[in-house]
Scaffold this active site. Sequence first.
Site, PDB file in Angstrom:
ATOM      1  N   GLY A   7      51.314  95.763   9.701  1.00 50.49           N
ATOM      2  CA  GLY A   7      51.469  94.597  10.558  1.00 50.49           C
ATOM      3  C   GLY A   7      51.226  93.329   9.772  1.00 50.49           C
ATOM      4  O   GLY A   7      50.187  93.194   9.117  1.00 50.49           O
ATOM      5  N   ALA A  10      48.961  87.165  11.512  1.00 48.67           N
ATOM      6  CA  ALA A  10      47.958  86.368  10.801  1.00 48.67           C
ATOM      7  C   ALA A  10      46.846  87.245  10.244  1.00 48.67           C
ATOM      8  O   ALA A  10      46.448  87.120   9.080  1.00 48.67           O
ATOM      9  CB  ALA A  10      47.384  85.306  11.742  1.00 48.67           C
ATOM     10  N   GLY A 135      34.366  91.425  14.339  1.00 45.86           N
ATOM     11  CA  GLY A 135      33.348  90.437  14.038  1.00 45.86           C
ATOM     12  C   GLY A 135      33.866  89.020  14.136  1.00 45.86           C
ATOM     13  O   GLY A 135      35.065  88.785  14.344  1.00 45.86           O
ATOM     14  N   LYS A 190      34.827  88.891  24.654  1.00 45.83           N
ATOM     15  CA  LYS A 190      34.616  87.507  24.190  1.00 45.83           C
ATOM     16  C   LYS A 190      35.883  86.675  24.341  1.00 45.83           C
ATOM     17  O   LYS A 190      35.802  85.454  24.541  1.00 45.83           O
ATOM     18  CB  LYS A 190      34.103  87.526  22.756  1.00 45.83           C
ATOM     19  CG  LYS A 190      35.023  88.225  21.746  1.00 45.83           C
ATOM     20  CD  LYS A 190      35.986  87.299  21.060  1.00 45.83           C
ATOM     21  CE  LYS A 190      36.877  88.038  20.098  1.00 45.83           C
ATOM     22  NZ  LYS A 190      37.824  87.152  19.388  1.00 45.83           N
ATOM     23  N   ASP A 243      30.682  86.976  17.557  1.00 49.77           N
ATOM     24  CA  ASP A 243      32.094  86.787  17.868  1.00 49.77           C
ATOM     25  C   ASP A 243      32.267  85.918  19.115  1.00 49.77           C
ATOM     26  O   ASP A 243      33.209  85.124  19.213  1.00 49.77           O
ATOM     27  CB  ASP A 243      32.763  88.152  18.078  1.00 49.77           C
ATOM     28  CG  ASP A 243      34.234  88.142  17.681  1.00 49.77           C
ATOM     29  OD1 ASP A 243      34.765  87.068  17.354  1.00 49.77           O
ATOM     30  OD2 ASP A 243      34.852  89.217  17.691  1.00 49.77           O
ATOM     31  N   SER A 253      40.223  78.844  17.792  1.00 54.84           N
ATOM     32  CA  SER A 253      40.293  79.895  18.803  1.00 54.84           C
ATOM     33  C   SER A 253      41.450  79.656  19.770  1.00 54.84           C
ATOM     34  O   SER A 253      41.488  78.647  20.488  1.00 54.84           O
ATOM     35  CB  SER A 253      38.974  79.962  19.587  1.00 54.84           C
ATOM     36  OG  SER A 253      39.116  80.766  20.741  1.00 54.84           O
ATOM     37  N   GLU A 280      44.799  87.074  23.242  1.00 57.23           N
ATOM     38  CA  GLU A 280      44.533  88.366  23.867  1.00 57.23           C
ATOM     39  C   GLU A 280      43.785  88.254  25.184  1.00 57.23           C
ATOM     40  O   GLU A 280      43.939  89.082  26.076  1.00 57.23           O
ATOM     41  CB  GLU A 280      43.749  89.265  22.895  1.00 57.23           C
ATOM     42  CG  GLU A 280      44.553  89.761  21.701  1.00 57.23           C
ATOM     43  CD  GLU A 280      45.541  90.868  22.059  1.00 57.23           C
ATOM     44  OE1 GLU A 280      45.646  91.209  23.244  1.00 57.23           O
ATOM     45  OE2 GLU A 280      46.197  91.379  21.141  1.00 57.23           O
TER      46      GLU A 280
END
EC number: 1.1.1.94
Length: 331
Positions: A7, A10, A135, A190, A243, A253, A280
């Site tokens: 994959g 990024a 992490g 998170k 995280d 983020s 996500e």
Amino acid sequence: MKLVVLGAGAWGTALAVSAAARHEVTLWLRDADQARELLACRENRRYLPGIALPAGLLVRDGSAQDLPQLVAAHHLAVIATPMAGLRAMLGLLRDVPVPTAWVCKGFEAEAGSGLLGHEIQAQVAPRLAGGALSGPSFALEVARGQPTALVAASPHGSVRDALVDTFHGATLRVYANDDLPGVEVGGAVKNVLAIATGLCDGLGLGLNARAALITRGLAEMTRLGLALGARPDTFMGLSGLGDLVLTATGDLSRNRRVGLLLAQGRTLDQAVQSLGHVAEGVYCARTVVERAARLGVEMPIASAVVRLLDGELPPAAAVAELMGRQARSER
């Protein structure tokens, strides 16, 4: 060590770049056009612009059906697909005797399974020695060689050792942990909590509110993790608190950015389209809440995020709902 990264988003690109200084690394991708662009430019302009691919980094494309043979020629495989692609990739590698780790974070949303990565592996590739690399980390900073600490999580010592041997170095520290469920829950939840924190900051509610959301969000994450068999101490480590703090407060983020954009009055579609990459938390928020409900775990912040994303609550009302909850003991 011979590493293959499956994959070229990024994260896959960043890990390949990081490891290529000390190991023989192959970056595999399915898209032949993207592979040709990477080879021609020696840069992943779509997902990691500005980062040069090391001269020794190999780039390969090909059919997914050829992957078992390719992976078998390496000492470690890292799956760097989105969560939605993990099941298919694990199924292809189910009989490969090579330590394998995934870096995607979340609960599987397809068909309402609500499964974590290790649960998917137990279904489709039970003989595979698998684990997760997780992490507090942004791909761009890892690719730049900025100091970062990660967690190599697996019940298999061979997977933990392979991840540490491959990635641990001067700027990237890798800690081993055998609590795979705990590490995966932290990495998944998170993202949802970061949307809530971005919303809080976008509405200008202040640092007190941000601290409260992060702290109570950590409590929600821990409750769900314990119900799924995790250890409580894992959530005070890099894959839990670490995280969460990074994703909830860091300017890189994507999940935090979604919250900020919603607070500015953007629709969810507008917010997601402006990112250009997967956030996500948007895709797994409902799955997190549904899995928690089946386990009898209360997650009010995550639930408010789902209602916000569904358009049932405007941003200010979502915050008011959380602040209006009945007083209770912190424990």
